[in-house]
Design a protein around this motif. Structure first.
Motif, PDB file in Angstrom:
ATOM      1  N   PRO A   1       0.740  -1.129  -0.376  1.00  0.00           N
ATOM      2  CA  PRO A   1       0.116   0.570  -0.513  1.00  0.00           C
ATOM      3  C   PRO A   1       0.842   1.296   0.214  1.00  0.00           C
ATOM      4  O   PRO A   1       1.578   1.519   0.447  1.00  0.00           O
TER       5      PRO A   1
ATOM      6  N   LEU B   1       0.857   5.529  -0.129  1.00  0.00           N
ATOM      7  CA  LEU B   1       0.675   6.315   0.372  1.00  0.00           C
ATOM      8  C   LEU B   1       0.970   8.187  -0.006  1.00  0.00           C
ATOM      9  O   LEU B   1       2.094   7.846   1.135  1.00  0.00           O
TER      10      LEU B   1
ATOM     11  N   GLU C   1       4.493   7.570  -1.709  1.00  0.00           N
ATOM     12  CA  GLU C   1       5.567   7.172  -1.658  1.00  0.00           C
ATOM     13  C   GLU C   1       6.820   7.628  -2.632  1.00  0.00           C
ATOM     14  O   GLU C   1       7.782   7.305  -3.555  1.00  0.00           O
TER      15      GLU C   1
ATOM     16  N   ASP D   1      -3.405   4.444  -2.100  1.00  0.00           N
ATOM     17  CA  ASP D   1      -4.013   5.187  -0.986  1.00  0.00           C
ATOM     18  C   ASP D   1      -4.522   6.298  -1.382  1.00  0.00           C
ATOM     19  O   ASP D   1      -4.320   6.691  -0.508  1.00  0.00           O
TER      20      ASP D   1
ATOM     21  N   ASN E   1      -8.401   8.872  -0.282  1.00  0.00           N
ATOM     22  CA  ASN E   1      -7.350   8.158   0.582  1.00  0.00           C
ATOM     23  C   ASN E   1      -8.331   6.619   1.653  1.00  0.00           C
ATOM     24  O   ASN E   1      -9.530   7.755   1.971  1.00  0.00           O
TER      25      ASN E   1
ATOM     26  N   LYS F   1      -4.720   2.367   5.542  1.00  0.00           N
ATOM     27  CA  LYS F   1      -3.478   1.446   4.964  1.00  0.00           C
ATOM     28  C   LYS F   1      -4.338   0.230   5.078  1.00  0.00           C
ATOM     29  O   LYS F   1      -4.080  -1.136   4.327  1.00  0.00           O
TER      30      LYS F   1
ATOM     31  N   ASP G   1       5.330  -2.674   3.740  1.00  0.00           N
ATOM     32  CA  ASP G   1       5.161  -1.062   3.993  1.00  0.00           C
ATOM     33  C   ASP G   1       6.335  -0.270   2.238  1.00  0.00           C
ATOM     34  O   ASP G   1       7.117  -1.239   2.802  1.00  0.00           O
ATOM     35  N   ALA G   2       6.073   0.134   2.083  1.00  0.00           N
ATOM     36  CA  ALA G   2       7.220   0.888   1.206  1.00  0.00           C
ATOM     37  C   ALA G   2       8.212   1.665   1.737  1.00  0.00           C
ATOM     38  O   ALA G   2       8.366   2.220   0.667  1.00  0.00           O
ATOM     39  N   ASP G   3       7.839   2.061   2.661  1.00  0.00           N
ATOM     40  CA  ASP G   3       9.100   3.373   3.554  1.00  0.00           C
ATOM     41  C   ASP G   3      10.855   2.475   3.997  1.00  0.00           C
ATOM     42  O   ASP G   3      11.039   3.252   4.428  1.00  0.00           O
TER      43      ASP G   3
ATOM     44  N   GLN H   1      10.766   0.087   5.899  1.00  0.00           N
ATOM     45  CA  GLN H   1      10.611  -0.202   7.325  1.00  0.00           C
ATOM     46  C   GLN H   1      10.701  -1.592   7.438  1.00  0.00           C
ATOM     47  O   GLN H   1      10.844  -2.525   8.512  1.00  0.00           O
TER      48      GLN H   1
ATOM     49  N   ARG I   1      12.129   5.524   9.120  1.00  0.00           N
ATOM     50  CA  ARG I   1      11.636   5.310   8.390  1.00  0.00           C
ATOM     51  C   ARG I   1      12.028   5.544   7.276  1.00  0.00           C
ATOM     52  O   ARG I   1      12.998   6.831   7.121  1.00  0.00           O
TER      53      ARG I   1
ATOM     54  N   SER J   1       6.244   9.750  10.346  1.00  0.00           N
ATOM     55  CA  SER J   1       4.898   8.016  10.265  1.00  0.00           C
ATOM     56  C   SER J   1       3.618   8.747   9.280  1.00  0.00           C
ATOM     57  O   SER J   1       3.471   9.687   9.159  1.00  0.00           O
ATOM     58  N   ARG J   2       2.993   7.966   8.294  1.00  0.00           N
ATOM     59  CA  ARG J   2       1.859   8.500   8.071  1.00  0.00           C
ATOM     60  C   ARG J   2       1.140   8.552   9.055  1.00  0.00           C
ATOM     61  O   ARG J   2      -0.658   8.912   9.062  1.00  0.00           O
ATOM     62  N   TRP J   3       1.145   8.084   9.763  1.00  0.00           N
ATOM     63  CA  TRP J   3       0.010   7.858  10.650  1.00  0.00           C
ATOM     64  C   TRP J   3      -0.134   9.232  12.282  1.00  0.00           C
ATOM     65  O   TRP J   3       1.460   9.703  11.720  1.00  0.00           O
TER      66      TRP J   3
HETATM   67  N1  UDP Z   1      -0.207   4.067   4.053  1.00  0.00           N
HETATM   68  C1  UDP Z   1      -0.989   4.028   3.232  1.00  0.00           C
HETATM   69  N2  UDP Z   1      -2.024   4.717   3.296  1.00  0.00           N
HETATM   70  C2  UDP Z   1      -2.494   5.515   4.301  1.00  0.00           C
HETATM   71  C3  UDP Z   1      -0.767   5.465   5.199  1.00  0.00           C
HETATM   72  C4  UDP Z   1      -0.305   4.348   5.051  1.00  0.00           C
HETATM   73  O1  UDP Z   1      -1.159   3.510   1.905  1.00  0.00           O
HETATM   74  O2  UDP Z   1      -3.601   5.964   4.648  1.00  0.00           O
HETATM   75  C5  UDP Z   1       1.268   2.976   3.399  1.00  0.00           C
HETATM   76  C6  UDP Z   1       2.302   3.937   3.128  1.00  0.00           C
HETATM   77  O3  UDP Z   1       2.509   4.612   1.719  1.00  0.00           O
HETATM   78  C7  UDP Z   1       3.054   2.893   4.231  1.00  0.00           C
HETATM   79  C8  UDP Z   1       2.543   2.437   4.938  1.00  0.00           C
HETATM   80  O4  UDP Z   1       1.241   2.499   4.562  1.00  0.00           O
HETATM   81  O5  UDP Z   1       3.463   2.442   2.579  1.00  0.00           O
HETATM   82  C9  UDP Z   1       2.530   1.828   6.360  1.00  0.00           C
HETATM   83  O6  UDP Z   1       3.010   3.167   6.657  1.00  0.00           O
HETATM   84  P1  UDP Z   1       3.702   4.428   7.592  1.00  0.00           P
HETATM   85  O7  UDP Z   1       4.620   4.169   7.558  1.00  0.00           O
HETATM   86  O8  UDP Z   1       3.055   5.794   7.473  1.00  0.00           O
HETATM   87  O9  UDP Z   1       2.919   3.988   8.404  1.00  0.00           O
HETATM   88  P2  UDP Z   1       3.713   3.200  10.102  1.00  0.00           P
HETATM   89  O10 UDP Z   1       5.210   2.692   9.419  1.00  0.00           O
HETATM   90  O11 UDP Z   1       3.552   4.099  11.023  1.00  0.00           O
HETATM   91  O12 UDP Z   1       2.996   2.303  10.478  1.00  0.00           O
END
Ligand code: UDP
Ligand code: MG
Length: 346
Positions: A28, A30, A32, A61, A89, A92, A112-114, A116, A218, A224-226
């Protein structure tokens, strides 16, 4: 009448020995845009190194940057990089669900795409899957990348969740995982709108194993996107979709309070009979009225939380809406009436 589960596709696993396994990866994304290249730079060699055919399904997303453009270019370059773009959106969890209903693999990796979720770990996931495990999950060994408060809140949440729902979430298990086709199909059958994936994975069962890994910071812009409010919402959703204890606890509390009130009334009666009436006691009255008004509002609020969720589910709207699919074969992209409203692939 159509079959009761029209969206479940059968993928025969034994088409003779010659057939290679297909591994799907769902990512997923968002906003990125800048993270995509480094991700692919590390993911592609890993997938090429495995003895499988593979596909990567990105789920855009509702990004507002150039993510979708990048995905188009990527798909034009290499058809194994596919994508679906959601109309806005959806979050996730729902984006992941969307991706899972488009994969064709014998197994699917969620990541995840980041960066992590280190792509190299997929080798271990794959090996465990070949050894017979149906779910292989990445297990965070530490959460250095998170703030202290975040870690503390996470721990408190998991403990509460476990106690209330009776569904144990394996420690440190997140969304980074491999699902066998059986588990993918099971996920696709869960149509609830409020999706708490971690809980759904644990609830499903299947032979599972964890692979420990260290969470790197990240990659790319921003944190984080949250946002904290979303995290709180997410936690509440998780608990509410797995237990109705918060609803029931009020009956016990009500019983306890009634019992207390009864005993108090009896004592009061006795006191009045023995010593006559005395007027003081006004503060007690005010305090108890306020206390019970508070308790009642709180319990009403909790009933409201569940009622709201029932309303959401009962409306039966599609989980997500797809605005565009890239590189997905028409038979995979056919509309699956029960979970989504999706266009046919052009
Ligand atoms: N993401 C998404 N929709 C959202 C929020 C996040 O598709 O509404 C994707 C984001 O691009 C990433 C993955 O979900 O690939 C995890 O997001 P993030 O790193 O922000 O979350 P965390 O690592 O803090 O759980
Ligand atoms: Mg992240």
């Amino acid at each position: 009448m159509s079959s009761p589960e029209p969206h479940i596709q059968e993928y025969p696993r034994s088409l003779g020995r010659a057939r290679r396994h297909v591994l799907s990866v769902v990512v997923p994304v968002l906003n990125e845009e800048r993270g995509l290249e480094p991700l692919i730079g590390r993911l592609k060699p890993v997938l090429d190194g495995l003895d499988v055919d593979w596909e990567v399904v990105f789920v855009d997303d509702g990004s507002s940057d150039g993510t979708l453009g990048r995905l188009r270019a990527l798909n034009a370059l290499d058809g194994r990089f596919k994508a679906i773009s959601l109309s806005r959106n959806f979050g996730k969890e729902i984006a992941t669900a969307a991706g899972l209903s488009y994969v064709t693999g014998d197994a699917a990796v969620l990541m995840d795409a980041d960066l992590q979720h280190p792509p190299e770990l997929i080798r271990d996931f794959f090996a465990h899957w070949r050894a017979g495990f149906e779910i292989v999950y990445g297990q965070r060994r530490d959460r250095d990348a998170d703030t202290f408060l975040h870690r503390w809140a996470a721990r408190a949440f998991y403990l509460t969740f476990q106690k209330l729902s009776g569904t144990a979430l394996p420690a440190g298990a997140g969304d980074f995982r491999l699902l066998d086709r059986k588990a993918v199909d099971a996920m696709n059958r869960m149509r609830e709108r409020v999706r708490f994936n971690k809980g759904l994975f644990a609830w499903m069962g299947f032979r599972s194993i964890g692979v420990p890994f260290k969470v790197p910071p990240r990659y790319g812009s921003g944190g984080s996107r949250w946002r904290p409010r979303q995290l709180l919402r997410f936690g509440l959703d998780g608990i509410a979709s797995f237990t109705t204890i918060p609803l029931r606890v009020w009956s016990y509390l009500g019983l306890l309070i009634s019992l207390f009130a009864f005993v108090y009334a009896a004592l009061f009666l006795l006191k009045t009979l023995l010593f006559g009436i005395d007027v003081p006691g006004f503060p007690t009255l005010v305090i108890s009225v306020m206390f019970f008004a508070g308790v009642q509002l709180l319990s009403l609020g909790i009933i409201g939380e569940y009622l709201g969720r029932i309303y959401e589910e009962v409306k039966g709207r599609p989980l997500y809406i797809v605005s565009e699919v890239l590189g997905i074969e028409p038979e995979v992209a056919r509309p699956k009436a029960s979970t989504s409203a999706e266009p046919h692939a052009q």
